[in-house]
Write a protein that holds these residues in place. Structure first.
Motif, short mmCIF file in Angstrom:
data_model
loop_
_atom_site.label_atom_id
_atom_site.label_comp_id
_atom_site.label_asym_id
_atom_site.label_seq_id
_atom_site.Cartn_x
_atom_site.Cartn_y
_atom_site.Cartn_z
N GLN A 123 0.80 -1.22 0.00
CA GLN A 123 0.00 0.00 0.00
C GLN A 123 0.83 1.27 0.00
O GLN A 123 0.36 2.33 -0.42
N SER A 124 2.07 1.20 0.43
CA SER A 124 2.90 2.41 0.48
C SER A 124 3.20 2.98 -0.91
O SER A 124 3.56 4.14 -1.04
N TYR A 125 3.04 2.19 -1.96
CA TYR A 125 3.26 2.66 -3.32
C TYR A 125 2.08 3.46 -3.88
O TYR A 125 2.24 4.25 -4.81
N LEU A 126 0.88 3.24 -3.32
CA LEU A 126 -0.32 3.83 -3.91
C LEU A 126 -0.33 5.36 -3.94
O LEU A 126 -0.69 5.94 -4.97
N PRO A 127 0.05 6.07 -2.87
CA PRO A 127 0.02 7.54 -2.95
C PRO A 127 0.89 8.09 -4.10
O PRO A 127 0.48 9.00 -4.82
#
Length: 144
Positions: A123-127
């Motif tokens: 999830q850290s890649y999504l932004p």
């Protein structure tokens, strides 16, 4: 007009990734045109390469919206399925922050050379992915 390169990056620039870097509109000035001449860069396993594709801003906007939902819920799927088959990306969330991106790229739909690859993300890649699409869409808004 700002001439800084804008890009969408999925993955790690130093490792496995998919990078989209739109360079210009395919037919600037034509009403209703949102086709973007886009450099596609791929690194996955032992494969790496780049090619030019024609992507639509409208499709990128839909993908951005689905990625935002995936970011909020961490489950489900965000799909980019490009007209003419240039690129297909399906990012699935497991509900716990893990993401799998199943991708297929075609360097020339008329010839049908294809590369299928998987990127394992979290999830850290999504932004950053969403921000990259926002920057592309600010420069090349959806026509109409």
């Amino acid at each position: 007009m700002d001439h800084q390169p804008i890009e969408f990056l999925m993955g790690d620039r130093r490792g496995a990734h998919l990078l989209l870097r739109p360079a210009e509109l395919d037919r600037p000035g034509e009403s209703g045109d949102d086709w973007l001449v886009t450099e596609v860069v791929i690194a996955a396993g032992g494969f790496s390469g780049r090619f030019r594709a024609f992507l639509r801003a409208e499709e990128l906007a839909g993908f951005r919206s689905r990625l935002a939902t995936l970011h909020d819920e961490l489950r489900g799927e965000a799909v980019l399925d490009c007209t003419d088959g240039w690129l297909r990306v399906a990012v699935s969330g497991d509900g716990r922050g893990g993401l799998v991106a199943r991708c297929e790229a075609t360097d020339d739909p008329a010839i049908d050379n294809r590369l299928r690859f998987v990127l394992l993300l979290d999830q850290s890649y999504l932004p950053g992915m969403i921000d990259g699409l926002d920057a592309i869409l600010r420069r090349y808004p959806v026509a109409g």
